[in-house]
Design a protein around this motif. Structure first.
Motif, PDB file in Angstrom:
ATOM      1  N   SER A 139      -1.537   6.033   4.046  1.00  0.00           N
ATOM      2  CA  SER A 139      -1.892   4.734   4.622  1.00  0.00           C
ATOM      3  C   SER A 139      -1.336   3.598   3.771  1.00  0.00           C
ATOM      4  O   SER A 139      -1.523   3.549   2.565  1.00  0.00           O
ATOM      5  N   TYR A 140      -0.639   2.714   4.452  1.00  0.00           N
ATOM      6  CA  TYR A 140      -0.082   1.530   3.829  1.00  0.00           C
ATOM      7  C   TYR A 140      -0.442   0.364   4.736  1.00  0.00           C
ATOM      8  O   TYR A 140       0.054   0.280   5.860  1.00  0.00           O
ATOM      9  N   MET A 141      -1.338  -0.514   4.276  1.00  0.00           N
ATOM     10  CA  MET A 141      -1.920  -1.534   5.148  1.00  0.00           C
ATOM     11  C   MET A 141      -1.197  -2.871   5.110  1.00  0.00           C
ATOM     12  O   MET A 141      -0.972  -3.478   6.135  1.00  0.00           O
ATOM     13  N   SER A 142      -0.853  -3.347   3.960  1.00  0.00           N
ATOM     14  CA  SER A 142      -0.291  -4.691   3.852  1.00  0.00           C
ATOM     15  C   SER A 142       1.240  -4.639   3.841  1.00  0.00           C
ATOM     16  O   SER A 142       1.841  -3.592   3.597  1.00  0.00           O
ATOM     17  N   ALA A 143       1.837  -5.787   4.062  1.00  0.00           N
ATOM     18  CA  ALA A 143       3.296  -5.885   4.016  1.00  0.00           C
ATOM     19  C   ALA A 143       3.812  -5.509   2.625  1.00  0.00           C
ATOM     20  O   ALA A 143       4.845  -4.845   2.494  1.00  0.00           O
ATOM     21  N   GLY A 144       3.092  -5.923   1.595  1.00  0.00           N
ATOM     22  CA  GLY A 144       3.471  -5.584   0.226  1.00  0.00           C
ATOM     23  C   GLY A 144       3.450  -4.081  -0.027  1.00  0.00           C
ATOM     24  O   GLY A 144       4.335  -3.545  -0.697  1.00  0.00           O
ATOM     25  N   GLU A 145       2.437  -3.404   0.503  1.00  0.00           N
ATOM     26  CA  GLU A 145       2.344  -1.955   0.342  1.00  0.00           C
ATOM     27  C   GLU A 145       3.459  -1.242   1.104  1.00  0.00           C
ATOM     28  O   GLU A 145       4.004  -0.249   0.625  1.00  0.00           O
ATOM     29  N   ILE A 146       3.789  -1.747   2.284  1.00  0.00           N
ATOM     30  CA  ILE A 146       4.875  -1.148   3.065  1.00  0.00           C
ATOM     31  C   ILE A 146       6.207  -1.352   2.339  1.00  0.00           C
ATOM     32  O   ILE A 146       7.025  -0.423   2.257  1.00  0.00           O
ATOM     33  N   LYS A 147       6.417  -2.549   1.783  1.00  0.00           N
ATOM     34  CA  LYS A 147       7.632  -2.823   1.013  1.00  0.00           C
ATOM     35  C   LYS A 147       7.706  -1.889  -0.201  1.00  0.00           C
ATOM     36  O   LYS A 147       8.759  -1.326  -0.498  1.00  0.00           O
ATOM     37  N   GLU A 148       6.579  -1.713  -0.876  1.00  0.00           N
ATOM     38  CA  GLU A 148       6.513  -0.811  -2.039  1.00  0.00           C
ATOM     39  C   GLU A 148       6.839   0.620  -1.627  1.00  0.00           C
ATOM     40  O   GLU A 148       7.563   1.329  -2.327  1.00  0.00           O
ATOM     41  N   PHE A 149       6.327   1.044  -0.463  1.00  0.00           N
ATOM     42  CA  PHE A 149       6.597   2.398   0.042  1.00  0.00           C
ATOM     43  C   PHE A 149       8.097   2.594   0.265  1.00  0.00           C
ATOM     44  O   PHE A 149       8.668   3.606  -0.116  1.00  0.00           O
ATOM     45  N   ILE A 150       8.746   1.610   0.864  1.00  0.00           N
ATOM     46  CA  ILE A 150      10.180   1.709   1.145  1.00  0.00           C
ATOM     47  C   ILE A 150      10.969   1.753  -0.162  1.00  0.00           C
ATOM     48  O   ILE A 150      11.908   2.541  -0.304  1.00  0.00           O
ATOM     49  N   GLN A 151      10.567   0.945  -1.140  1.00  0.00           N
ATOM     50  CA  GLN A 151      11.261   0.899  -2.425  1.00  0.00           C
ATOM     51  C   GLN A 151      11.108   2.201  -3.205  1.00  0.00           C
ATOM     52  O   GLN A 151      12.028   2.618  -3.898  1.00  0.00           O
ATOM     53  N   GLN A 152       9.962   2.842  -3.088  1.00  0.00           N
ATOM     54  CA  GLN A 152       9.755   4.084  -3.840  1.00  0.00           C
ATOM     55  C   GLN A 152      10.430   5.269  -3.169  1.00  0.00           C
ATOM     56  O   GLN A 152      10.477   6.349  -3.721  1.00  0.00           O
ATOM     57  N   LYS A 153      10.940   5.065  -1.960  1.00  0.00           N
ATOM     58  CA  LYS A 153      11.707   6.072  -1.225  1.00  0.00           C
ATOM     59  C   LYS A 153      10.941   7.368  -1.043  1.00  0.00           C
ATOM     60  O   LYS A 153      11.406   8.451  -1.371  1.00  0.00           O
ATOM     61  N   GLY A 154       9.759   7.256  -0.494  1.00  0.00           N
ATOM     62  CA  GLY A 154       8.992   8.452  -0.189  1.00  0.00           C
ATOM     63  C   GLY A 154       7.521   8.287  -0.492  1.00  0.00           C
ATOM     64  O   GLY A 154       7.078   7.254  -0.980  1.00  0.00           O
ATOM     65  N   PHE A 155       6.824   9.332  -0.187  1.00  0.00           N
ATOM     66  CA  PHE A 155       5.382   9.325  -0.383  1.00  0.00           C
ATOM     67  C   PHE A 155       5.043   9.579  -1.843  1.00  0.00           C
ATOM     68  O   PHE A 155       5.806  10.194  -2.576  1.00  0.00           O
ATOM     69  N   ARG A 156       3.870   9.117  -2.229  1.00  0.00           N
ATOM     70  CA  ARG A 156       3.385   9.398  -3.575  1.00  0.00           C
ATOM     71  C   ARG A 156       1.994  10.009  -3.467  1.00  0.00           C
ATOM     72  O   ARG A 156       1.342   9.943  -2.422  1.00  0.00           O
ATOM     73  N   SER A 157       1.551  10.559  -4.551  1.00  0.00           N
ATOM     74  CA  SER A 157       0.221  11.171  -4.566  1.00  0.00           C
ATOM     75  C   SER A 157      -0.843  10.113  -4.321  1.00  0.00           C
ATOM     76  O   SER A 157      -0.699   8.966  -4.734  1.00  0.00           O
ATOM     77  N   SER A 158      -1.912  10.542  -3.659  1.00  0.00           N
ATOM     78  CA  SER A 158      -3.034   9.632  -3.448  1.00  0.00           C
ATOM     79  C   SER A 158      -3.742   9.394  -4.777  1.00  0.00           C
ATOM     80  O   SER A 158      -3.593  10.159  -5.729  1.00  0.00           O
ATOM     81  N   LYS A 159      -4.517   8.333  -4.820  1.00  0.00           N
ATOM     82  CA  LYS A 159      -5.247   7.988  -6.048  1.00  0.00           C
ATOM     83  C   LYS A 159      -6.200   9.126  -6.450  1.00  0.00           C
ATOM     84  O   LYS A 159      -6.241   9.518  -7.617  1.00  0.00           O
ATOM     85  N   LEU A 160      -6.913   9.674  -5.478  1.00  0.00           N
ATOM     86  CA  LEU A 160      -7.844  10.758  -5.774  1.00  0.00           C
ATOM     87  C   LEU A 160      -7.093  12.008  -6.235  1.00  0.00           C
ATOM     88  O   LEU A 160      -7.539  12.689  -7.171  1.00  0.00           O
ATOM     89  N   ALA A 161      -5.963  12.297  -5.613  1.00  0.00           N
ATOM     90  CA  ALA A 161      -5.171  13.463  -6.020  1.00  0.00           C
ATOM     91  C   ALA A 161      -4.730  13.344  -7.480  1.00  0.00           C
ATOM     92  O   ALA A 161      -4.759  14.324  -8.221  1.00  0.00           O
ATOM     93  N   LYS A 162      -4.331  12.137  -7.871  1.00  0.00           N
ATOM     94  CA  LYS A 162      -3.934  11.912  -9.267  1.00  0.00           C
ATOM     95  C   LYS A 162      -5.102  12.153 -10.215  1.00  0.00           C
ATOM     96  O   LYS A 162      -4.936  12.766 -11.282  1.00  0.00           O
ATOM     97  N   GLU A 163      -6.268  11.688  -9.822  1.00  0.00           N
ATOM     98  CA  GLU A 163      -7.432  11.871 -10.697  1.00  0.00           C
ATOM     99  C   GLU A 163      -7.831  13.347 -10.763  1.00  0.00           C
ATOM    100  O   GLU A 163      -8.209  13.826 -11.825  1.00  0.00           O
ATOM    101  N   LEU A 164      -7.749  14.031  -9.647  1.00  0.00           N
ATOM    102  CA  LEU A 164      -8.114  15.458  -9.630  1.00  0.00           C
ATOM    103  C   LEU A 164      -7.124  16.300 -10.418  1.00  0.00           C
ATOM    104  O   LEU A 164      -7.493  17.319 -10.994  1.00  0.00           O
ATOM    105  N   LYS A 165      -5.870  15.871 -10.447  1.00  0.00           N
ATOM    106  CA  LYS A 165      -4.849  16.613 -11.174  1.00  0.00           C
ATOM    107  C   LYS A 165      -5.146  16.619 -12.670  1.00  0.00           C
ATOM    108  O   LYS A 165      -4.874  17.588 -13.367  1.00  0.00           O
ATOM    109  N   ASP A 166      -5.731  15.543 -13.158  1.00  0.00           N
ATOM    110  CA  ASP A 166      -6.059  15.429 -14.577  1.00  0.00           C
ATOM    111  C   ASP A 166      -7.378  16.111 -14.942  1.00  0.00           C
ATOM    112  O   ASP A 166      -7.772  16.097 -16.109  1.00  0.00           O
ATOM    113  N   LEU A 167      -8.049  16.656 -13.966  1.00  0.00           N
ATOM    114  CA  LEU A 167      -9.365  17.288 -14.207  1.00  0.00           C
ATOM    115  C   LEU A 167      -9.232  18.566 -15.013  1.00  0.00           C
ATOM    116  O   LEU A 167      -8.413  19.371 -14.881  1.00  0.00           O
TER     117      LEU A 167
END
Length: 167
Positions: A139-167
């Protein structure tokens, strides 16, 4: 910056909670208003998919609430291990429920194909929410988030996934 993050997290948790409540209200209204409602909406597989969706949305709402509460207290770290373990348990439980959902999907297609598309829609909605919370941010809600998504050239891990990975 702090207030901006706090506001965003507040909107995320209240938005997910509001969606959960509104989906239940709309579901009940459709059951009572339309003649076709009970046949489609009260079918056991469809109720299962709806329960799964609501369960995952509530988990998302809880996660964003906990993050909002942390930021409100000026704590920008990961959730405490105890809370992350609960979300890890939810992740496993969700996966089990999704597997059961796939079995119901096949049964639904074979035994009750007339109800299949509603089940498929609700089940896929639940599956997308699961992926969005526990794996990849979808989910990308704002124009800034959509621009960031395009710049990163792909999907990234969700915030919760990142936290669970460090568990």
């Amino acid at each position: 910056m702090h207030k901006k993050v706090e506001k965003k997290l507040f909107n995320l948790f209240t938005g997910e909670l509001t969606a959960t409540i509104l989906f239940i209200i709309v579901w009940i209204l459709y059951l009572r208003t339309y003649d076709w409602g009970p046949a489609y909406l009260a079918a056991l597989p469809t109720i299962y998919a709806f329960f799964l969706l609501e369960f995952i949305l509530l988990q998302g709402s809880c996660y964003w609430y906990l993050k909002w509460r942390q930021v409100k207290n000026k704590d920008f770290t990961h959730l405490p291990v105890k809370q992350l373990k609960v979300f890890a348990l939810f992740k496993g439980l969700n996966l089990l429920l999704i597997i059961v959902g796939f079995v119901l999907l096949i049964v639904q297609l074979i035994q009750m194909p007339v109800y299949f598309y509603l089940y498929l829609f609700v089940f896929l909605f639940a599956l997308i929410e699961y992926i969005n919370y526990f794996h990849i941010r979808l989910s990308y809600m704002s124009a800034g988030e959509i621009k960031e998504f395009i710049q990163q050239k792909g999907f990234r891990s969700s915030k919760l996934a990142k936290e669970l990975k460090d568990l």
